[in-house]
Design an enzyme around this catalytic site. Structure first.
Site, PDB file in Angstrom:
ATOM      1  N   SER A   1      -0.832   2.756  -2.645  1.00  0.00           N
ATOM      2  CA  SER A   1      -1.825   2.853  -1.561  1.00  0.00           C
ATOM      3  C   SER A   1      -1.418   3.883  -0.517  1.00  0.00           C
ATOM      4  O   SER A   1      -2.251   4.341   0.269  1.00  0.00           O
ATOM      5  CB  SER A   1      -2.030   1.487  -0.899  1.00  0.00           C
ATOM      6  OG  SER A   1      -0.810   1.017  -0.374  1.00  0.00           O
TER       7      SER A   1
ATOM      8  N   LYS B   1       2.819  10.370  -6.396  1.00  0.00           N
ATOM      9  CA  LYS B   1       1.909   9.343  -6.912  1.00  0.00           C
ATOM     10  C   LYS B   1       0.493   9.903  -7.085  1.00  0.00           C
ATOM     11  O   LYS B   1      -0.197   9.598  -8.055  1.00  0.00           O
ATOM     12  CB  LYS B   1       1.894   8.139  -5.957  1.00  0.00           C
ATOM     13  CG  LYS B   1       3.142   7.291  -6.059  1.00  0.00           C
ATOM     14  CD  LYS B   1       3.183   6.642  -7.422  1.00  0.00           C
ATOM     15  CE  LYS B   1       4.305   5.698  -7.643  1.00  0.00           C
ATOM     16  NZ  LYS B   1       4.324   5.161  -9.027  1.00  0.00           N
TER      17      LYS B   1
ATOM     18  N   HIS C   1      11.160  -2.586   1.215  1.00  0.00           N
ATOM     19  CA  HIS C   1       9.898  -2.706   1.950  1.00  0.00           C
ATOM     20  C   HIS C   1      10.022  -3.844   2.979  1.00  0.00           C
ATOM     21  O   HIS C   1      10.971  -4.615   2.950  1.00  0.00           O
ATOM     22  CB  HIS C   1       8.743  -2.983   0.980  1.00  0.00           C
ATOM     23  CG  HIS C   1       8.345  -1.784   0.184  1.00  0.00           C
ATOM     24  ND1 HIS C   1       8.789  -1.571  -1.097  1.00  0.00           N
ATOM     25  CD2 HIS C   1       7.571  -0.723   0.495  1.00  0.00           C
ATOM     26  CE1 HIS C   1       8.287  -0.423  -1.537  1.00  0.00           C
ATOM     27  NE2 HIS C   1       7.544   0.112  -0.591  1.00  0.00           N
TER      28      HIS C   1
HETATM   29  O1  GFB Z   1       7.055  -2.009   3.937  1.00  0.00           O
HETATM   30  P1  GFB Z   1       7.105  -0.704   4.634  1.00  0.00           P
HETATM   31  O2  GFB Z   1       8.390   0.021   4.588  1.00  0.00           O
HETATM   32  O3  GFB Z   1       5.946   0.132   4.001  1.00  0.00           O
HETATM   33  O4  GFB Z   1       6.768  -0.917   6.197  1.00  0.00           O
HETATM   34  P2  GFB Z   1       4.768   1.073   4.419  1.00  0.00           P
HETATM   35  C1  GFB Z   1       5.626  -1.569   6.637  1.00  0.00           C
HETATM   36  C2  GFB Z   1       5.690  -1.778   8.127  1.00  0.00           C
HETATM   37  O5  GFB Z   1       6.679  -2.768   8.440  1.00  0.00           O
HETATM   38  C3  GFB Z   1       6.046  -0.538   8.969  1.00  0.00           C
HETATM   39  C4  GFB Z   1       7.494  -2.318   9.502  1.00  0.00           C
HETATM   40  O6  GFB Z   1       5.253  -0.534  10.132  1.00  0.00           O
HETATM   41  C5  GFB Z   1       7.509  -0.803   9.327  1.00  0.00           C
HETATM   42  O7  GFB Z   1       7.909  -0.159  10.537  1.00  0.00           O
HETATM   43  N1  GFB Z   1       8.820  -2.973   9.428  1.00  0.00           N
HETATM   44  C6  GFB Z   1       9.315  -3.874  10.305  1.00  0.00           C
HETATM   45  C7  GFB Z   1       9.740  -2.784   8.471  1.00  0.00           C
HETATM   46  N2  GFB Z   1      10.558  -4.233   9.973  1.00  0.00           N
HETATM   47  C8  GFB Z   1      10.853  -3.576   8.815  1.00  0.00           C
HETATM   48  C9  GFB Z   1      11.997  -3.558   7.969  1.00  0.00           C
HETATM   49  O8  GFB Z   1      13.010  -4.213   8.191  1.00  0.00           O
HETATM   50  N3  GFB Z   1      11.908  -2.756   6.859  1.00  0.00           N
HETATM   51  C10 GFB Z   1      10.800  -2.019   6.570  1.00  0.00           C
HETATM   52  N4  GFB Z   1      10.798  -1.272   5.458  1.00  0.00           N
HETATM   53  N5  GFB Z   1       9.707  -2.002   7.365  1.00  0.00           N
HETATM   54  C11 GFB Z   1       5.454   2.292   2.303  1.00  0.00           C
HETATM   55  C12 GFB Z   1       5.788   3.683   1.881  1.00  0.00           C
HETATM   56  O9  GFB Z   1       5.032   2.360   3.581  1.00  0.00           O
HETATM   57  O10 GFB Z   1       4.409   1.771   1.513  1.00  0.00           O
HETATM   58  C13 GFB Z   1       6.160   3.688   0.492  1.00  0.00           C
HETATM   59  O11 GFB Z   1       6.836   4.205   2.685  1.00  0.00           O
HETATM   60  C14 GFB Z   1       5.390   2.704  -0.399  1.00  0.00           C
HETATM   61  O12 GFB Z   1       5.961   4.978   0.076  1.00  0.00           O
HETATM   62  C15 GFB Z   1       4.806   1.477   0.285  1.00  0.00           C
HETATM   63  O13 GFB Z   1       4.382   3.359  -1.040  1.00  0.00           O
HETATM   64  C16 GFB Z   1       3.686   0.810  -0.491  1.00  0.00           C
HETATM   65  O14 GFB Z   1       3.523   0.374   3.996  1.00  0.00           O
HETATM   66  O15 GFB Z   1       4.797   1.523   5.838  1.00  0.00           O
END
Ligand code: GFB
Length: 320
Positions: free
Chosen positions: A109, A141, A180
């Site tokens: 997405s 992707k 994630h």
């Molecule tokens: O899951 P996430 O890394 O994916 O982050 P994205 C989603 C939201 O959660 C962001 C917040 O607003 C992050 O700032 N967040 C809060 C955190 N705490 C945390 C934490 O401890 N870890 C992480 N990771 N996030 C991804 C893409 O974006 O979506 C990838 O970077 C992938 O490419 C995925 O395709 C589906 O939805 O922001």
């Protein structure tokens, strides 16, 4: 598809791959090929082609390629983009060369434009710039989808592309920096509780919203699409729960039993403000998600407790 169809889950060690392999076994598929260590290095064109020549899979689910959360996307854009481009190039070429009858490619997405109208409809793909934090991965992707499309048009291959919502579940990457949001927060909440910390740091403002889908439901959606969808247009694989990151963090704290305070670290990026898919085409075909978000979160945490909680915090997996 019959129980004897030769099925290859490319990327069997990923979150999606594990869920698909488990589902296919439960559904009685007897001829899964390339499971576990039998999967070749899909970044190696010769090894991939030799595998397809020998195993001749009739149906392929293409979930291969490294992925990670917003942290990994910022830290390792080259590795994410290269791995996804190479695995996709190699698997599609070999599937075409060796007569795979049906292939479902899992895009992401995050390949949608950052400011596309919500919920995201496939017509919006390619109409604007992507979210910069994941641009390299998302471009790979997007290219994967376009390559599937090109194989359809030039060679008549039955290559279908699905755009999944943000998935979570067992076998995810639970590293605090690379995973994630759900697995990373489960890990950090678990560690914070074990240490008796007063605070749990949540990245960003907590305001962004994401649609989450449990990996078991995503696997069901993939099998449903492989069986029932032949369209040229890509198809969104969602129908899950749309929540703010603050809601998710509170739910994680409750499931883990972390009693301290949540602190939002606004020096960390929010990423896209909202990502929710319009999955009407899938739902109109009769598919429905089955999982309750809270119950799925609980199952995921219990899987983590039994399989990962004692591993080092820097544990890194090749793919998620
Ligand atoms: O899951 P996430 O890394 O994916 O982050 P994205 C989603 C939201 O959660 C962001 C917040 O607003 C992050 O700032 N967040 C809060 C955190 N705490 C945390 C934490 O401890 N870890 C992480 N990771 N996030 C991804 C893409 O974006 O979506 C990838 O970077 C992938 O490419 C995925 O395709 C589906 O939805 O922001």
């Amino acid at each position: 598809m019959t129980p004897h169809t030769r099925v290859f889950v490319a990327g069997g060690n990923t979150l999606y791959g594990h869920a698909l392999t488990t589902l296919l076994r439960a559904e009685g598929f007897e001829s899964l090929v390339g499971v576990g260590t039998a999967e070749p290095d899909l970044t190696d064109a010769a090894a991939t082609d030799a595998f397809f020549a020998q195993e001749r899979p009739e149906c392929v689910f293409l979930c291969a390629g490294r992925s990670g959360g917003i942290g990994l996307n910022r830290a390792a854009p080259v590795e994410l983009m290269r791995d996804n481009l190479l695995t996709t190039l190699n698997v599609l070429a070999s599937a075409h060369r060796h007569g795979t009858a049906k292939l479902l490619y899992l895009a992401s997405s995050c390949a949608y434009p950052k400011h596309a109208a919500q919920p995201l409809q496939v017509e919006s793909l390619g109409t604007g710039p992507m979210e910069p934090t994941s641009e390299a991965y998302s471009t790979a992707k997007f290219a994967g989808w376009k390559l599937c499309d090109a194989y359809r048009r030039e060679y008549g291959c039955r290559f279908v592309t699905g755009f999944p919502a943000n998935a979570f579940g067992p076998h995810d990457d639970f590293t605090p920096e690379g995973g994630h949001v759900i697995p990373a927060l489960l890990r950090r909440a678990h560690d914070a509780k074990s240490r008796g910390d007063a605070e749990l740091v949540v990245w960003g403002t907590g305001a962004p919203r994401r649609e989450f889908v449990y990996s078991r439901d995503l696997a069901r959606a993939c099998l449903f699409v492989a069986r029932n969808y032949e369209g040229e247009a890509p198809i969104n694989l969602g129908g899950g729960t749309d929540l703010s990151i603050a809601d998710v963090a509170h739910a994680v704290a409750e499931v883990v039993g972390f009693k301290g305070r949540l602190v939002f670290d606004t020096t960390k990026p929010d990423g896209a403000p909202l990502k929710a898919l319009d999955s009407a085409p899938l739902l109109d075909m009769g598919w429905r998600p089955e999982s309750d978000f809270r119950a799925a979160l609980n199952e995921t945490y219990h899987w983590f407790l039994h399989h990962r909680a004692t591993e080092g915090r820097t544990h890194a997996r090749r793919a998620v």
